[in-house]
Design an enzyme around this catalytic site. Structure first.
Site, PDB file in Angstrom:
ATOM      1  CG  ASP A  95     -10.903  -0.238   4.086  1.00 57.24           C
ATOM      2  OD1 ASP A  95     -11.228  -0.169   3.025  1.00 57.24           O
ATOM      3  OD2 ASP A  95     -10.474  -1.300   4.525  1.00 57.24           O
ATOM      4  CE  LYS A 120      -3.754  -2.230   1.963  1.00 56.59           C
ATOM      5  NZ  LYS A 120      -4.790  -2.500   3.230  1.00 56.59           N
ATOM      6  CD  GLN A 169      -3.527  -4.277   6.308  1.00 56.57           C
ATOM      7  OE1 GLN A 169      -3.363  -3.139   5.805  1.00 56.57           O
ATOM      8  NE2 GLN A 169      -4.123  -5.259   6.085  1.00 56.57           N
TER       9      GLN A 169
END
Ligand code: NAP
Length: 283
Positions: free
Chosen positions: A119, A52, A96
């Site tokens: 996200d 990422k 994460q």
């Protein structure tokens, strides 16, 4: 033989769009930035985070990586999130998952400012999605939708079956498919006759986390099969939730693992971050 949905190539295309938008923003005086927080030493998470950060930098975005030990407390993670919420160089924050045991995942996700939630897992953002709003969505299901769109796979009026009901993948995927006028069935570990459900589906999304769980006899001939699963086999290789070799002979379209949903998830993370930056700064 099914048409292969090339997630890697499509992700490259999305990243090209992101790079162009990032260059334009930088020209206007703001380089879009993403902060990634990794807690603990889970090897798979370390690889995802590295990819990422690299993708972010390759697109001309600013990236800030924070690695915290597994013993970090929920309060300490939240303190970092809150600091990033106030940092003007940061447009998106990604924590994460999974977080180590002992850390309150919901509390951490709730601490992310909704306007910086790359996200889209803050309850406010998930609520918007559930309300049927035309809004950003979690990265992995957004990638699924983008693949269907790019390959001209119709959703409207089609029977869609999503296996898995996690808040990260299954639930938002079902909402997005519903939003595109698909008729959606969500299956899970208590589904009475899974194969009966999957065999009816024109679009089958597998987000289970069990290697080669979906076999060819569970697939309707000609269906689009989107394999979200990433599983590591004892020999170290990766495979999806679908038995790819057998399924590609039955399906109309299929995503490979690796090279399907994985690269698309990263591309949509960057895409979400750029869109959040534009919105936040009114650009
Ligand atoms: P998760 O939170 O563990 O959810 C798995 C879902 O599968 C649950 O809803 C579970 O049902 C269901 N399930 C488990 N066993 C089943 C069975 N025998 N029959 C039917 N349903 C069953 O996992 P997740 O976070 O959604 O991730 C799913 C997979 O996608 C994993 O392999 C993960 O690594 C992968 N993933 C990939 C990406 C990517 O970028 N490609 C991103 C995220 C996740 P219950 O709800 O009843 O327990």
């Amino acid at each position: 033989m099914a048409i292969l949905i090339d997630g890697k190539a499509l992700a490259q295309k999305v990243r090209g769009e992101v790079a162009a938008a990032a260059a334009e923003m930088t020209e206007k005086g703001h380089k879009p930035g993403l902060a990634v927080i990794l807690v603990g030493e889970d090897p798979a998470s370390q690889v995802y985070v590295r990819n990422k950060v690299r993708a972010c930098e390759n697109c001309g975005m600013y990236s800030a990586k924070f690695t915290l030990p597994a013993e970090t407390s929920t309060e300490e993670v939240i303190a970092l999130v809150e600091k990033l919420n106030r940092d003007d160089a940061i447009d998106g924050i990604l924590v994460q998952l999974p977080l180590p045991k002992g850390i309150d995942r919901k509390a951490v996700l709730r601490a992310i400012a909704p306007e910086k939630d790359s996200d889209m897992l803050h309850p406010e953002n998930l609520g918007e999605l559930a309300s049927g709003a035309d809004c950003l969505a979690p990265c992995t299901p957004s990638g699924v939708m983008r693949m269907l769109e790019e390959y001209d796979i119709p959703v409207e009026g089609k029977r869609c079956c999503v296996i898995g009901r996690s808040e990260l993948v299954g639930r938002p995927a079902a909402l997005l498919l519903t939003g595109k006028n698909g008729t959606v069935t969500v299956c899970h570990s208590r589904t009475a006759d899974l194969a009966e459900e999957t065999r009816r589906a024109d679009i089958l999304v597998a987000a289970i986390g069990k290697p080669k769980f979906v076999t060819a006899d569970m697939i309707k001939p000609g269906a689009a099969v989107i394999d979200v699963g990433i599983n590591r086999l004892p020999d170290g290789s990766l495979c999806g939730d679908v038995d790819f070799e057998a399924a590609e002979k039955v399906a109309g379209w299929i995503t490979p693992v690796p090279g399907g949903c994985g690269p698309m998830t990263i591309a949509m993370l960057l895409d979400n971050t750029i869109k959040l930056a534009k919105k936040r700064l009114g650009l």
